[in-house]
Design a protein around this motif. Structure first.
Motif, PDB file in Angstrom:
ATOM      1  N   GLY A  38       0.792  -1.222   0.000  1.00 27.39           N
ATOM      2  CA  GLY A  38       0.000   0.000   0.000  1.00 27.39           C
ATOM      3  C   GLY A  38       0.823   1.270   0.000  1.00 27.39           C
ATOM      4  N   ALA A  39       2.148   1.147  -0.030  1.00 27.38           N
ATOM      5  CA  ALA A  39       3.008   2.332  -0.079  1.00 27.38           C
ATOM      6  C   ALA A  39       2.990   2.889  -1.501  1.00 27.38           C
ATOM      7  CB  ALA A  39       4.431   1.971   0.325  1.00 27.38           C
ATOM      8  N   SER A  40       2.903   4.200  -1.606  1.00 30.44           N
ATOM      9  CA  SER A  40       2.851   4.812  -2.937  1.00 30.44           C
ATOM     10  C   SER A  40       4.012   5.785  -3.127  1.00 30.44           C
ATOM     11  CB  SER A  40       1.524   5.536  -3.140  1.00 30.44           C
ATOM     12  OG  SER A  40       1.356   6.533  -2.161  1.00 30.44           O
ATOM     13  N   ILE A  41       4.479   5.839  -4.371  1.00 30.67           N
ATOM     14  CA  ILE A  41       5.558   6.749  -4.736  1.00 30.67           C
ATOM     15  C   ILE A  41       5.248   7.351  -6.103  1.00 30.67           C
ATOM     16  CG2 ILE A  41       7.867   6.387  -3.766  1.00 30.67           C
ATOM     17  CD1 ILE A  41       8.117   3.860  -5.293  1.00 30.67           C
ATOM     18  N   PRO A  42       5.490   8.655  -6.258  1.00 29.78           N
ATOM     19  CA  PRO A  42       5.324   9.243  -7.591  1.00 29.78           C
ATOM     20  C   PRO A  42       6.316   8.586  -8.554  1.00 29.78           C
ATOM     21  CG  PRO A  42       5.533  10.940  -5.908  1.00 29.78           C
ATOM     22  CD  PRO A  42       5.862   9.630  -5.253  1.00 29.78           C
ATOM     23  N   ALA A  43       5.817   8.129  -9.679  1.00 25.40           N
ATOM     24  CA  ALA A  43       6.671   7.438 -10.641  1.00 25.40           C
ATOM     25  C   ALA A  43       6.898   8.261 -11.902  1.00 25.40           C
ATOM     26  CB  ALA A  43       6.058   6.094 -11.013  1.00 25.40           C
ATOM     27  N   ALA A  44       5.938   9.086 -12.261  1.00 24.38           N
ATOM     28  CA  ALA A  44       6.093   9.880 -13.476  1.00 24.38           C
ATOM     29  C   ALA A  44       5.148  11.080 -13.416  1.00 24.38           C
ATOM     30  CB  ALA A  44       5.774   9.041 -14.709  1.00 24.38           C
ATOM     31  N   TYR A  45       5.619  12.160 -13.952  1.00 20.96           N
ATOM     32  CA  TYR A  45       4.799  13.350 -14.150  1.00 20.96           C
ATOM     33  C   TYR A  45       4.803  13.632 -15.639  1.00 20.96           C
ATOM     34  CZ  TYR A  45       5.457  14.151  -9.152  1.00 20.96           C
ATOM     35  OH  TYR A  45       5.478  14.019  -7.795  1.00 20.96           O
ATOM     36  N   ILE A  83       6.821   5.516 -21.333  1.00 15.33           N
ATOM     37  CA  ILE A  83       7.185   4.998 -20.008  1.00 15.33           C
ATOM     38  C   ILE A  83       7.476   3.501 -20.103  1.00 15.33           C
ATOM     39  CG2 ILE A  83       6.357   4.562 -17.660  1.00 15.33           C
ATOM     40  CD1 ILE A  83       4.691   7.198 -17.985  1.00 15.33           C
ATOM     41  N   LYS A  84       6.622   2.786 -20.820  1.00 21.12           N
ATOM     42  CA  LYS A  84       6.801   1.337 -20.965  1.00 21.12           C
ATOM     43  C   LYS A  84       8.103   1.002 -21.697  1.00 21.12           C
ATOM     44  CE  LYS A  84       4.240  -2.855 -22.012  1.00 21.12           C
ATOM     45  NZ  LYS A  84       4.513  -3.553 -20.786  1.00 21.12           N
ATOM     46  N   SER A  85       8.573   1.875 -22.570  1.00 21.42           N
ATOM     47  CA  SER A  85       9.837   1.616 -23.271  1.00 21.42           C
ATOM     48  C   SER A  85      11.022   1.593 -22.305  1.00 21.42           C
ATOM     49  CB  SER A  85      10.063   2.652 -24.373  1.00 21.42           C
ATOM     50  OG  SER A  85      10.414   3.910 -23.827  1.00 21.42           O
ATOM     51  N   PHE A  86      10.913   2.304 -21.169  1.00 24.02           N
ATOM     52  CA  PHE A  86      11.961   2.291 -20.165  1.00 24.02           C
ATOM     53  C   PHE A  86      11.849   1.081 -19.240  1.00 24.02           C
ATOM     54  CE2 PHE A  86      12.060   6.775 -21.292  1.00 24.02           C
ATOM     55  CZ  PHE A  86      13.416   6.979 -21.421  1.00 24.02           C
ATOM     56  N   VAL A  87      10.607   0.591 -19.067  1.00 22.21           N
ATOM     57  CA  VAL A  87      10.356  -0.558 -18.187  1.00 22.21           C
ATOM     58  C   VAL A  87       9.475  -1.533 -18.964  1.00 22.21           C
ATOM     59  CG1 VAL A  87       9.582  -1.280 -15.887  1.00 22.21           C
ATOM     60  CG2 VAL A  87      10.327   1.085 -16.260  1.00 22.21           C
TER      61      VAL A  87
END
Length: 106
Positions: free
Chosen positions: A8-15, A33-37
């Motif tokens: 349940g921990a959240s982190i900003p991943a992309a703006y 974004i998917k091209s990086f991951v």
């Protein structure tokens, strides 16, 4: 975009900002974004009531579950409720026995 882990921990991943909120523009960002991951395959998206966002997610991640935020759902329900009250008010209060003067025809 925020990522939430299994605890349940959240982190900003992309703006990101797009010049127009179209499904094509949003899909392009998701693809970037998917091209990086490449292994990124989210199971759930939580979003507001945006047809462009929903279509982009559906296109890029067809198996993902889309959940509308509660405030978006509440807004939709309130809009429907307001329209129903307005229509009832018109039916009940604005009818005339003379059809040429009635705002609502039977």
């Amino acid at each position: 975009m925020v990522v939430v882990d299994e605890h349940g921990a959240s982190i900003p991943a992309a703006y990101f900002m797009v010049s127009e909120e179209s499904n094509t523009a949003i899909d392009e960002v998701l693809g970037y974004i998917k091209s990086f991951v490449p292994e990124w395959d989210p199971q759930v998206f939580i979003m507001d009531k945006s047809a462009a966002e929903m279509l982009a997610v559906r296109t890029r991640f067809p198996n993902a579950i889309i959940i509308l935020r509660c405030d978006s759902m509440l807004r939709v329900l309130l809009d429907v409720f307001d329209r129903a009250i307005m229509q009832r008010h018109i039916r009940v209060n604005l009818k005339s026995t003379d059809p040429t003067k009635s705002l609502v025809h039977p």
